[in-house]
Scaffold this active site. Structure first.
Site, PDB file in Angstrom:
ATOM      1  N   CYS A  33      54.553 104.522  37.607  1.00  0.00           N
ATOM      2  CA  CYS A  33      53.174 105.020  37.576  1.00  0.00           C
ATOM      3  C   CYS A  33      53.099 106.537  37.475  1.00  0.00           C
ATOM      4  O   CYS A  33      52.023 107.099  37.305  1.00  0.00           O
ATOM      5  CB  CYS A  33      52.405 104.515  38.783  1.00  0.00           C
ATOM      6  SG  CYS A  33      52.273 102.717  38.802  1.00  0.00           S
TER       7      CYS A  33
ATOM      8  N   HIS B 190      43.562 102.158  35.472  1.00  0.00           N
ATOM      9  CA  HIS B 190      44.969 102.544  35.641  1.00  0.00           C
ATOM     10  C   HIS B 190      45.869 101.981  34.539  1.00  0.00           C
ATOM     11  O   HIS B 190      46.636 101.062  34.762  1.00  0.00           O
ATOM     12  CB  HIS B 190      45.445 102.084  37.019  1.00  0.00           C
ATOM     13  CG  HIS B 190      46.832 102.538  37.375  1.00  0.00           C
ATOM     14  ND1 HIS B 190      47.433 103.658  36.837  1.00  0.00           N
ATOM     15  CD2 HIS B 190      47.745 101.997  38.239  1.00  0.00           C
ATOM     16  CE1 HIS B 190      48.657 103.787  37.343  1.00  0.00           C
ATOM     17  NE2 HIS B 190      48.873 102.797  38.185  1.00  0.00           N
TER      18      HIS B 190
ATOM     19  N   CYS C 166      41.917  97.205  45.493  1.00  0.00           N
ATOM     20  CA  CYS C 166      42.907  97.328  44.423  1.00  0.00           C
ATOM     21  C   CYS C 166      42.272  97.981  43.204  1.00  0.00           C
ATOM     22  O   CYS C 166      41.119  97.727  42.885  1.00  0.00           O
ATOM     23  CB  CYS C 166      43.441  95.956  44.032  1.00  0.00           C
ATOM     24  SG  CYS C 166      44.109  95.022  45.420  1.00  0.00           S
TER      25      CYS C 166
END
Lengths: 399, 479
Positions: free
Chosen positions: A88, A345, A213
């Protein structure tokens, strides 16, 4: 002692695609949206780019490995293009490489671009990564939220926080990001959500519910960097320069030795300490005007506030509930664009998306969500899991 | 005085239990008569347990405190081994860290293979570990599904004080087909029970009992406990009566365990030995294409402190409430697991072999330079103050090392055959730490700080290739 790269590299153009479930777009189109915007913003031609770094994480559902897909998509003929991957933190790694190339004098103008196409898996959530032949023999195959959720046990034990109080605080983290996402036109999730909805959502990995989340999104973001001198020669007046980019990676200490109590992320603390030193920051709570952190899960953002030294140890719950990190809370606004939670994301793009928001805010171009007069911002990425991962901290400021 | 015989026993029964009434209720639409036979509870194996993992757990219980170096042979018996051509006992031996020079063999093919393994070890007369482990599969809706259970029993055999001795034995081999299961088939095919009782048990067993008594130089009245498993109700009593044996019948372990195939006679024997007094004579009967009859005299090796035994295993059940869960664990129903379950679980056999020294037996390394105990053991010491090459690391087995849960979550997102996946950091008292799966968690969940036991389980099943990847998991310690 190395001198670092503070103020040696200026960002002269950035771009960011619309994030979200981009059923209409493959990775080349996502990259084109970010690339075109960055070129236009920088006022340079494609042919002026001398080197490029392309970040992507999951090659099975994206464009495959190597930099060839990026070079082909953007028609970067004959120049060095390199693919970087660090989970990430991939987007920040692309920016770090491009910045180092410029700072070293190897090239004058470099491109960093990150892109991820996560919505070609056929299901919600992230693809399941392969851990290598040895680790597959013994490591449990748990999800990303299961890795981060355990921070809650560690944090509660260390600070004596009741389960419901922590749940309330992390719910506020998500509530705040949903409020911010509404004002963010390129964000994936743009609807406000009530605290009740967040608190009562289905459980994903205890204590993290669905709204704890972040979004799993498609997207791309890009930066064009050069030296401050060349930037000025191109007619740039308001310059955003890189004050610091630092990384810290686990070597197995947290997950193999008995010292770490599970309540914080040592890598973030390491990277932040070095980044503050490189940038000359000694009081981040007072000196930073905004932060874009890796809120892959609400609990991550909460402990990150302490890991970055913005909240004192054990005080993040109170700061969060007091609204210190809300956009108009009078403190340090966090995730003004919605963060990973709502902006989305797409792994390889996220680090550059964070830089895009800080850059946009510093230049006063953030529209409805513009902060008053920010001059210094921070981005923070976490790859992997808290106990075996990668932390990247960048600091951008007006020079 | 030193005798050759059973020096210690161990047992394992899966913690998962289900009331037979729940199974019968699920089948009431097509087999209303099952309800009448649905008494008590049965054990069933979890998705990650099989004859190998249960054998390892019974053997660990048996070997507590004994010197594994003295074992010359390992025999594992089952009619439900996971592998047809891959020695199952070799997997057991690696998990137990038995010495490399042990002779290992699988015994299979009959309900009698457990007693045959035991008798063979007695006849060979060398130190050996004998394990019987089975989890027979009953067809959904059948009486067998209600009656079957699962479990394993282990016996350490050798020279020692107060061993349980073999006084005599007799065997008969008769191609009597009461039931059969062809290679590769899932379920047994049975003939009428009354015929099996009258022409099978009652014609074959009594003559072997008489021969075994003669071999031991004893009379029927000398036998104190009669140990004979059978799925047929009353078969043991009928055989004892026909053979003139008036001994007490050993418990059939019907409630809490159920008929555990080839492991059942050994389990009943282990249970009877736990209750026996030194000098008691026990008769063990193993039936299947003939019979083995063993006459034993109990030594003073009743269940030592710290050993689970059959009694401990029976008491350590975890009540479950879903028939479909059990059916799924036995591959009787193929539910929708989602795309995440498509992840490849292919094992690199070359890597498995390279890392077997630490993974198979769960062995950490202790750094000679700084003393840090660490799993996994990589090329350099993990301690950042040290970083020494790992060449001289000392083995530190973790399977029986005390440990507690540090942090935990229940993961509903990952594919897991028994959702949620419980996962957490396990902190060993010796300093080792790793993230592990936690199994056999009850509905009340678990909290940081609980003591944990280590258990060998199937980590992943590679279904397309039919290969299991075994590794250790943690479980809440038995109360």
């Amino acid at each position: 002692m190395a001198r670092g790269i503070k103020d040696k590299v200026a960002i002269i153009g950035m771009g960011c695609s619309k994030f979200g479930e981009r059923w209409d777009a493959g990775t080349p189109l996502l990259m084109r949206e970010a690339f075109d915007e960055a070129l236009h913003d920088a006022g340079v031609e494609r042919g002026m780019i001398e080197a490029a770094w392309f970040g992507s994480c999951f090659d099975a559902v994206n464009v495959g490995n190597s930099a060839i897909p990026a070079s082909t998509a953007l028609r970067l003929d004959g120049i060095p293009v390199t693919r970087v991957e660090n989970m990430c933190a991939t987007g920040t790694e692309a920016l770090r490489a491009a910045a180092y190339a410029v700072a070293s004098g190897a090239v004058d103008i470099a491109l960093a671009i990150g892109a991820e196409k996560l919505k070609d898996t056929g299901y919600g959530g992230l693809p399941q990564p392969y851990k290598g032949t040895f680790n597959d023999m013994w490591l449990p195959i748990n999800s990303a939220p299961a890795g981060f959720a355990q921070l809650a046990d560690g944090y509660r034990a260390r600070h004596g926080i009741a389960r419901d109080d922590l749940k309330q605080a992390i719910a506020h983290v998500s509530w705040k990001s949903h409020q911010n996402g509404v004002l963010s036109p390129k964000a994936h999730l743009r609807k406000p959500v009530s605290m009740e909805t967040i608190l009562n959502a289905p459980m994903i990995a205890d204590p993290l519910g669905l709204y704890d989340c972040c979004g799993v999104s498609d997207g791309a973001a890009a930066a064009i960097v050069t030296t401050p001198e060349i930037a000025r020669s191109l007619g740039k007046t308001d310059l955003v320069t890189i004050k610091a980019i630092q990384l810290s990676i686990s070597s197995g200490v947290e997950s193999t030795m008995s010292g770490w109590d599970g309540s914080y992320v040592p890598n973030t603390r390491n990277a932040a300490r070095r980044a503050y030193a490189e940038a000359g920051i000694d009081d981040p709570r007072a000196q930073l005007d905004l932060v874009e952190v890796h809120d892959c899960f609400s609990i991550t953002e909460l402990v990150t506030m302490e890991d970055l030294g913005l909240s004192a140890d054990g005080e993040a719950v109170r700061d969060v509930l007091d609204g210190f990190y809300d956009r108009e809370g009078g403190g340090v606004p966090c995730q003004v664009d919605g963060g990973l939670k709502c902006f989305g994301h797409p792994i390889g793009a996220s680090g550059l998306r964070m830089a895009y928001e800080v850059y946009t805010q510093l230049l006063g171009r953030a529209g409805a969500r513009q902060l008053a007069t920010p001059s210094m911002g921070l981005t923070h990425n976490l790859g992997g899991v808290p106990y075996q991962g990668i932390a990247a901290v960048s600091i951008l400021g007006l020079s | 005085m030193s005798d050759f015989g059973i020096l210690s026993t161990g047992a394992y029964i899966p913690r998962l239990r289900i009331d037979r009434a729940i199974i019968a209720a699920a089948h009431r639409w097509m087999a209303p008569g099952l309800v009448g036979a649905a008494k008590g509870s049965r054990a069933f194996r979890s998705w990650d347990e099989d004859a190998i993992t249960m054998a390892v757990e019974a053997a660990r219980d048996c070997l507590r405190g004994t010197n594994r170096e003295l074992l010359g042979a390992l025999h594992v018996a089952s009619t439900n081994f996971p592998y047809a051509d891959l020695q199952n006992s070799a997997v057991v031996a690696d998990a137990l860290r038995l010495p490399r020079d042990v002779r290992s063999a699988d015994l299979s093919g009959s309900q009698r293979c457990g007693t045959s393994a035991l008798l063979q070890a007695f006849r060979v007369g060398e130190p050996a570990l004998v394990v019987a482990s089975d989890a027979p599969v009953g067809k959904p809706g059948s009486a067998r599904e209600l009656g079957y259970g699962a479990g394993a029993a282990a016996f350490a055999i050798g020279e020692g004080a107060s061993a349980t001795r073999l006084l005599g034995s007799a065997s008969r081999t008769v191609g009597f087909v009461d039931h059969f299961r062809a290679a590769g088939e899932r379920y047994d095919y049975f003939w009428e029970e009354r015929w099996v009782r009258d022409e099978g048990y009652l014609k074959i067993v009594p003559e072997a009992i008489a021969a075994a008594l003669a071999d031991a130089g004893l009379q029927a009245a000398d036998i104190g406990v009669f140990v004979m498993p059978s799925l047929l109700k009353g078969a043991a009593a009928a055989v004892a009566r026909a053979a003139g044996v008036s001994a007490a019948l050993a418990s059939d372990l019907d409630d809490g365990c159920g008929y555990a195939g080839a492991a059942h006679a050994p389990l009943m024997l282990a249970h009877a030995l736990e209750r026996a007094s030194p000098g008691d004579r026990l008769m063990l009967v193993g039936f299947g294409q003939g019979v083995d009859v063993l006459v034993l005299e109990a030594g003073a090796n009743a269940r030592p402190a710290g050993q689970r035994g059959v009694s401990g295993a029976l008491a350590n059940g975890l009540a479950t409430d879903s028939y479909l869960r059990m059916l799924s664990f036995y591959d009787g129903i193929n539910v929708e697991w989602g795309m995440r379950s498509e992840r490849s679980s292919k094992t690199a056999l070359s890597e498995q072999h390279r890392s077997a020294a630490q993974n198979a037996g769960f062995v950490a390394g202790s750094c000679p330079a700084c003393g840090t105990v660490q799993f996994p053991r990589l090329e350099y010491c993990v301690n950042p103050e040290c970083g020494a090459p790992a060449d001289g690391f000392e083995d530190v087995p973790l399977a029986d090392a005390p440990a507690r849960l540090l942090t935990h979550t229940s993961d509903w997102l990952s594919y897991h055959p028994a959702p949620p996946l419980h996962v957490g950091f396990v902190q060993f008292d010796n300093g080792a730490r790793l993230i592990m799966e936690v199994v056999d968690v009850g509905p009340e969940g678990i909290e940081p700080g609980v003591p944990l036991d280590m258990v060998l389980r199937i980590k992943e099943r590679d279904r397309p290739r039919g290969y299991n990847r075994y590794f250790w998991k943690s479980a809440p310690a038995a109360a």
